[in-house]
Design a protein around this motif. Structure first.
Motif, PDB file in Angstrom:
ATOM      1  N   ALA A  64       0.828  -1.207   0.000  1.00 23.70           N
ATOM      2  CA  ALA A  64       0.000   0.000   0.000  1.00 23.70           C
ATOM      3  C   ALA A  64       0.865   1.260   0.000  1.00 23.70           C
ATOM      4  N   GLU A  65       1.968   1.220   0.734  1.00 18.38           N
ATOM      5  CA  GLU A  65       2.883   2.363   0.765  1.00 18.38           C
ATOM      6  C   GLU A  65       3.511   2.595  -0.608  1.00 18.38           C
ATOM      7  N   ILE A  66       3.893   1.520  -1.275  1.00 16.81           N
ATOM      8  CA  ILE A  66       4.485   1.644  -2.612  1.00 16.81           C
ATOM      9  C   ILE A  66       3.468   2.204  -3.597  1.00 16.81           C
ATOM     10  N   ALA A  67       2.237   1.728  -3.536  1.00 15.42           N
ATOM     11  CA  ALA A  67       1.203   2.229  -4.438  1.00 15.42           C
ATOM     12  C   ALA A  67       0.955   3.716  -4.223  1.00 15.42           C
ATOM     13  N   ASP A  68       0.973   4.154  -2.963  1.00 10.04           N
ATOM     14  CA  ASP A  68       0.782   5.578  -2.673  1.00 10.04           C
ATOM     15  C   ASP A  68       1.932   6.411  -3.221  1.00 10.04           C
TER      16      ASP A  68
END
Length: 357
Positions: A217-221
């Motif tokens: 999720a952090e990478i997608a953000d």
């Protein structure tokens, strides 16, 4: 006989050098013929930067300053010197042979930096640390760290499955990576039996799987932020065949905000480590592989070449033609990386000219 130095030292030109560290900076000042006028140590704080500059200027008209580590410990000092419109030269670490003869100390390194700047042995212009490219660099650091940690987490999950109890191992071994993460994250072991190996393994797998999901999720953000930022900086670069956000972002960071410091496409190729290095001697004329340069930029160009070799008809035709000429696949890829560097350098500099216009 005319004296070597002018009668009024306040108007003579001097050059400075700075050896930077985390807590202190050591500065040195030399005259136009290389004689040391003084060395001094200052704290690595905004007030210390101002005192360092004032101390240097007390010796005469300061023309240029050589600074070690302009992108690390010397970043704050470099910003001040550039704001004062001084010629700042990026200095590499001292020559190893000279260090063996002269020894090692902060004043010695500062004097060496000043002499290198005065003699023109180093002419590198530091990157500007303000602007959108610097923002891009910092976001990419966070993304790269998250990707590395996610990969480590995934490897740890699979390693735990190898040594897990038979029933648990058999239920997880045939799953794809995506399904494996979802399954492990949904495990519901009894915490009261955490002393048992089977329950402890389930707890560990669940913790690692949820960490994997959080990192994803952090990478997608971060990807969402980077897509918009890279497109805003240079939309033509991301529109080029085989160049995505990650590749374009790396090349923009490598070139820096002040692209004019790279004087030609050959210099950009050398910076990316794709310029062939002459290795000729006598009757032998040849070139060798360039192992220098920014290896992340080199890898970005490599990804572009691989993409084009698979999908671009012109690149595939080039591969076939050069193969018939007797070149190996590695040699052809090196040639293609050089051509891609030339093409993308033109897009980067053209984007600068459009902004100036």
């Amino acid at each position: 006989m005319t004296p070597i130095t002018p009668d009024n030292p306040a108007i003579s030109e001097v050059a400075g050098g700075v050896d930077t560290h985390q807590d202190t900076h050591t500065a040195a000042v030399i005259d136009p013929v290389g004689r040391v006028l003084g060395t001094e140590q200052f704290p690595a704080t905004p007030a210390g930067y101002a005192d360092l500059l004032a101390w240097m200027r007390a010796f005469g008209h300061l023309t240029r300053v050589g600074v070690e580590g302009t992108g690390v410990y010397g970043a704050g000092l470099t910003r001040l010197l550039r704001a004062e419109h001084l010629d700042v030269i990026e200095i590499d670490r001292p020559d190893r042979k000279a260090r063996r003869f002269q020894g090692k100390s902060d004043p010695i390194d500062a004097i060496a930096a000043a002499k290198a700047a005065l003699a023109g042995d180093r002419t590198g212009t530091p990157k500007q640390r303000e602007g959108r490219v610097e923002a891009l660099r910092t976001l990419r650091i966070a993304r790269r760290s998250a990707i590395d940690q996610r990969a480590d987490t995934q490897r740890q999950i699979k390693a735990l499955i190898v040594t897990a109890p038979d029933a648990l191992r058999q239920s997880l071994r045939g799953l794809t990576t995506t399904k494996l993460i979802v399954t492990c994250a949904g495990l519901a072991p009894d915490r009261d039996h955490a002393a048992g190996p089977a329950t402890a393994t389930q707890l560990a797998l669940r913790s690692l799987a949820r960490r994997h999901q959080q990192l994803s999720a952090e990478i997608a953000d971060l990807d969402e932020l980077l897509d918009a930022l890279v497109a805003a900086i240079n939309p033509r670069l991301t529109a080029t065949y085989g160049v995505g956000t990650d590749t374009a972002g790396q090349l923009l960071v490598t070139a820096g905000e002040n692209h004019d410091r790279i004087h030609s496409e050959a210099a950009f190729a050398m910076l990316c480590g794709v310029a062939p290095i002459p290795a000729s001697s006598g009757k032998t004329t040849r070139h060798r592989l360039n192992r220098g340069g920014d290896r992340q930029a080199n890898a970005a160009l490599y990804r572009v070449v691989l993409c084009r070799l698979r999908w671009d008809p012109r690149t595939r035709a080039y591969m076939e033609r050069r193969t018939q000429d007797g070149l190996s696949k590695k040699e052809i890829i090196r040639c293609l990386k050089r051509y891609v560097a030339r093409e993308l350098y033109g897009l980067i500099t053209a984007n600068d000219q459009e902004h100036v216009a």
